[in-house]
Structure formats: structure tokens, C-alpha cells
Design a protein around this motif. Structure first.
Motif, PDB file in Angstrom:
ATOM      1  N   GLY A  42       1.990 -10.467  -0.803  1.00 32.15           N
ATOM      2  CA  GLY A  42       1.299 -10.384  -2.087  1.00 32.15           C
ATOM      3  C   GLY A  42      -0.046 -11.077  -2.041  1.00 32.15           C
ATOM      4  N   ILE A  43      -0.101 -12.215  -1.361  1.00 29.40           N
ATOM      5  CA  ILE A  43      -1.379 -12.923  -1.208  1.00 29.40           C
ATOM      6  C   ILE A  43      -2.340 -12.098  -0.359  1.00 29.40           C
ATOM      7  N   LEU A  44      -1.831 -11.453   0.676  1.00 32.52           N
ATOM      8  CA  LEU A  44      -2.708 -10.633   1.527  1.00 32.52           C
ATOM      9  C   LEU A  44      -3.275  -9.431   0.785  1.00 32.52           C
ATOM     10  N   ARG A  45      -2.534  -8.933  -0.204  1.00 33.54           N
ATOM     11  CA  ARG A  45      -3.001  -7.757  -0.952  1.00 33.54           C
ATOM     12  C   ARG A  45      -4.051  -8.090  -2.002  1.00 33.54           C
TER      13      ARG A  45
END
Length: 93
Positions: free
Chosen positions: A41-44
Motif C-alpha cells: 500500500g505504501i509503494l502504491r
């Protein structure tokens, strides 16, 4: 009788150890999957900062520092040493 209680306790212990291990594995696996979901989620996420008009220098700056005449002391007495050394940081390609 006492032998029946010992037998029952041994039987419950033999069941409890593998079930305890399986419970530990389940908790760890679930925790890892939740952490991976948060990580992806952080990478997105898209960054909200935009690039400015200034660029960073292509060559990092060099630095040097010289130390001369250092002294040290311990709890029993003072012992001084006289030394000097140079520290240089340069960009290597």
C-alpha cells in the motif's frame, strides 16, 4: 486414580504442544501478510511533492579534515599522545 490423572495429563500435553506450534505459525504468517499488505500500500502511493527548478550537483562535494595533537586521559592519570592524521572524503567513480 492417580495413574489416570497422569495419563490424562500426558495425553493433553501431547496434544497441546503441536497445537501451540500451529497457533504460533498461524499468528506469524497472518502478521507477515498484514505487514506485506501495508508495505505494498505504501509503494502504491503517489508522491505529492513535485520536482523543483534546481538540480543536485552531479559530483558530490569533497571534504577533508586534519586533526593534530590529541590528548587522552584515563581514571588513574593523564597520558597524552601527540599525533596527527588527515581524513579525506572524495568521490570515486
Amino acid at each position: 486414580s492417580a495413574g489416570d490423572l497422569v495419563l490424562l495429563q500426558g495425553l493433553l500435553l501431547q496434544l497441546w504442544v503441536p497445537l501451540n506450534f500451529l497457533g504460533w505459525m498461524y499468528r506469524e504468517l497472518r502478521s507477515c501478510l498484514v505487514d506485506m499488505e501495508d508495505f505494498f500500500g505504501i509503494l502504491r502511493t503517489q508522491p505529492t511533492l513535485v520536482d523543483g527548478p534546481y538540480q543536485l550537483p552531479s559530483q558530490p562535494l569533497s571534504a577533508s579534515h586534519t586533526v593534530q595533537g590529541s590528548a587522552s586521559s584515563n581514571g588513574n592519570g593523564v597520558s597524552s599522545t601527540s599525533s596527527s592524521y588527515d581524513v579525506r572524503m572524495e568521490h570515486l567513480e
